[in-house]
Design a protein around this motif. Structure first.
Motif, mmCIF file in Angstrom:
data_model
loop_
_atom_site.group_PDB
_atom_site.id
_atom_site.type_symbol
_atom_site.label_atom_id
_atom_site.label_comp_id
_atom_site.label_asym_id
_atom_site.label_seq_id
_atom_site.Cartn_x
_atom_site.Cartn_y
_atom_site.Cartn_z
ATOM 1 N N PHE A 176 0.639 2.617 13.436
ATOM 2 C CA PHE A 176 -0.147 3.336 12.333
ATOM 3 C C PHE A 176 0.353 4.794 12.301
ATOM 4 N N GLN A 177 0.227 5.259 13.255
ATOM 5 C CA GLN A 177 0.502 6.841 13.538
ATOM 6 C C GLN A 177 1.921 7.289 12.721
ATOM 7 N N LYS A 178 2.858 6.496 13.175
ATOM 8 C CA LYS A 178 4.263 6.821 12.351
ATOM 9 C C LYS A 178 4.110 6.562 10.940
ATOM 10 N N ALA A 179 3.455 5.304 10.641
ATOM 11 C CA ALA A 179 3.248 4.989 9.156
ATOM 12 C C ALA A 179 2.507 5.925 8.657
ATOM 13 N N TYR A 180 1.399 6.728 9.141
ATOM 14 C CA TYR A 180 0.745 7.533 8.315
ATOM 15 C C TYR A 180 1.616 9.016 8.298
ATOM 16 N N GLU A 181 2.254 9.308 9.373
ATOM 17 C CA GLU A 181 3.124 10.484 9.084
ATOM 18 C C GLU A 181 4.174 10.282 8.192
ATOM 19 N N LEU A 182 4.667 9.157 7.752
ATOM 20 C CA LEU A 182 5.817 8.930 6.663
ATOM 21 C C LEU A 182 5.189 8.710 5.356
ATOM 22 N N ASP A 183 3.797 8.263 5.387
ATOM 23 C CA ASP A 183 2.944 8.043 4.219
ATOM 24 C C ASP A 183 2.494 9.472 3.503
ATOM 25 N N GLN A 184 2.618 10.588 4.386
ATOM 26 C CA GLN A 184 2.114 11.841 3.756
ATOM 27 C C GLN A 184 3.247 12.563 3.439
ATOM 28 N N LYS A 185 4.538 12.089 3.262
ATOM 29 C CA LYS A 185 5.689 12.711 2.830
ATOM 30 C C LYS A 185 5.742 13.023 1.240
ATOM 31 N N PRO A 186 6.026 13.739 0.531
ATOM 32 C CA PRO A 186 6.295 13.969 -0.736
ATOM 33 C C PRO A 186 7.288 13.160 -1.462
ATOM 34 N N ASN A 187 7.196 12.524 -2.635
ATOM 35 C CA ASN A 187 8.191 11.583 -3.076
ATOM 36 C C ASN A 187 9.099 12.415 -3.651
ATOM 37 N N ALA A 188 9.972 11.728 -4.687
ATOM 38 C CA ALA A 188 11.120 12.232 -5.145
ATOM 39 C C ALA A 188 10.638 13.475 -5.929
ATOM 40 N N LYS A 189 9.325 13.391 -6.537
ATOM 41 C CA LYS A 189 8.938 14.577 -7.672
ATOM 42 C C LYS A 189 7.970 15.551 -6.782
ATOM 43 N N GLY A 190 8.037 15.483 -5.580
ATOM 44 C CA GLY A 190 7.441 16.420 -4.640
ATOM 45 C C GLY A 190 5.810 16.223 -4.524
ATOM 46 N N LYS A 191 5.395 15.066 -4.812
ATOM 47 C CA LYS A 191 4.063 14.728 -4.984
ATOM 48 C C LYS A 191 3.620 13.810 -3.673
ATOM 49 N N VAL A 192 2.734 13.797 -3.155
ATOM 50 C CA VAL A 192 2.303 13.116 -1.907
ATOM 51 C C VAL A 192 1.111 12.094 -2.384
ATOM 52 N N LYS A 193 1.618 10.853 -2.359
ATOM 53 C CA LYS A 193 1.086 9.659 -3.007
ATOM 54 C C LYS A 193 1.060 8.358 -1.901
ATOM 55 N N PRO A 194 0.137 8.637 -1.006
ATOM 56 C CA PRO A 194 0.057 7.672 0.335
ATOM 57 C C PRO A 194 -0.251 6.314 -0.288
ATOM 58 N N LYS A 195 0.401 5.134 0.179
ATOM 59 C CA LYS A 195 0.146 3.672 -0.056
ATOM 60 C C LYS A 195 -0.457 3.015 0.867
ATOM 61 N N TYR A 196 -0.458 3.604 2.047
ATOM 62 C CA TYR A 196 -1.079 2.891 3.422
ATOM 63 C C TYR A 196 -2.348 3.473 4.086
#
Length: 406
Positions: A103-123
């Motif tokens: 979950f720590q790894k998932a959380y880290e990746l989930d905070q990365k911005p998408n192609a539009k530069g926005k952070v939209k966490p899913k998990y």
């Protein structure tokens, strides 16, 4: 032709990427609502491949599902426990222990911005809910492994509990509370660390535990022991002095500090602290006994005799005190006899020999008392044999010799 080949290559990449995503989804589906061990084995195999594949290893869903699989198996066993059934504890806690790293790894990746530069966490929301719900069970898991004497795993579980408490997502929530559970876990994490033969790790955990008001006296004593094992005399003395200030009624710190001074040949500091200790506790026989040993080490036998005698007057049944007082007379007798044997003048020899015998006679009753209290003490029997020999006490010499040869 080149465009056709490029299109084929892109299709192959897309196909591989789709296959890995499908494997992740399949792994997730396999464990939903099931307790089938084979389903968990297959799901773990699928997710392992996805975590290692370049096309899916940077996808937060991969790592979220890896943690989800472990949480599902943990939840199956936890449900048994809630229903009053016996869970499979090794399976239960093994699964729990794997959730947080995924979950720590998932959380880290989930905070990365998408192609539009926005952070939209899913998990992140699901991760937060799961970790919060499971939080207290890390205490149970640590206690389980502690009872099994698997201190490495106990330490890991307690540390996972503390890690979850410190995660930014829980700031201001009950999960982050510095309550009695938190303080207890910090303490037992440190205790588990002391069993790992890793002084650096133990010291770090104990230094952290010092900051909470839970069994601090024990924490300080554990910490002193670890610094002693690490041969860190600077921090040992610093911690002993801190302990003396925080727990003035606890004799351990003062006596340990005095011993540290004695073993490092700093007799002046030892005497200074002993005098201070005696002023606070004038009827403590142990303090006078230790002071006698300090002076004996300095070969100031008059002072040693004075303090050993005072100790004896306060505790006449203490075998160590009796031995120390007997020894200070006995060793002076041996020294005096050596001096006598070097004298050629007959009269002076007789005078010095008489002084030696007088010292042996002084030592004798103390060692005889020790022999009554501790009949198997070899040092005591050796001293008595020497005394009886030098005082020409043949019957007693033969008797103690026979005891030693049993």
């Amino acid at each position: 032709m080149k465009r056709v080949l490029l299109s084929v290559a892109l299709c192959m990449v897309a196909s591989a990427s789709f296959a890995q995503k499908k494997a992740v989804s399949q792994a997730e589906s396999l464990v939903k609502g099931t307790a089938d061990a084979n389903a968990f084995t297959e799901a773990r195999s699928l997710i392992k491949g996805a975590m290692e594949n370049a096309e899916s290893k940077d996808d937060p869903k991969t790592w979220y599902v890896a943690g989800f699989i472990e949480d599902q198996q943990f939840s199956n066993e936890k449900t048994k426990q809630v229903l009053g059934q016996q869970p499979n504890e090794p399976v239960m806690y093994d699964a729990l222990g794997h959730i947080l790293p995924y979950f720590q790894k998932a959380y880290e990746l989930d905070q990365k911005p998408n192609a539009k530069g926005k952070v939209k966490p899913k998990y992140t929301k699901n991760i937060k809910n799961t970790l919060s719900a499971n939080h207290v069970y890390y205490i149970n898991g640590g206690a389980y492994y502690f009872d099994q004497k698997d201190y490495a795993k106990a330490y890991d579980f307690f540390e996972q509990y503390l890690t979850i408490s410190d995660m930014p997502m829980f700031k201001g929530t009950p999960t982050a509370a510095r309550d009695s559970n938190f303080m207890t876990v910090q303490f037992y994490s440190a205790v588990a660390a002391t069993q790992l033969n890793d002084p650096k790790k133990a010291i770090a955990a104990l230094e952290r535990a010092k900051s909470t008001d839970y069994r601090q006296n024990d924490v300080y004593q554990y910490l002193c022991y670890e610094y002693e094992q690490a041969k860190d005399s600077v921090n040992l003395e610093k911690t002993l002095k801190e302990g003396m200030e925080k727990f003035p009624q606890e004799k351990y710190y003062l006596l340990s500090l005095i011993n540290a001074y004695i073993y490092s040949n700093r007799s002046e500091q030892a005497i200074e602290y002993l005098n201070a200790a005696i002023q606070k506790d004038p009827n403590n026989a142990q303090l006078y006994d230790v002071m006698g040993r300090v002076y004996e080490g300095l070969k100031d036998y008059a002072k040693a005799e004075e303090f050993f005698t005072k100790a004896y007057s306060l505790d006449s049944e203490n075998a160590d005190i009796l031995s120390n007082l007997g020894r200070v007379y006995y060793n002076q007798g041996v020294n005096k006899l050596g001096e006598a044997n070097a004298i050629t003048d007959s009269q002076k020899y007789q005078e010095e020999s008489a002084k030696a015998k007088a010292l042996f006679e002084k030592a004798m009753p103390y060692f005889e008392k020790v022999h009554q209290l501790k009949p198997d003490d070899r040092d005591c029997m050796t001293a008595l044999r020497g005394i009886y020999y030098n005082l020409n006490m043949g019957d007693k010499f033969d008797a103690i010799e026979a005891e030693m040869n049993k």
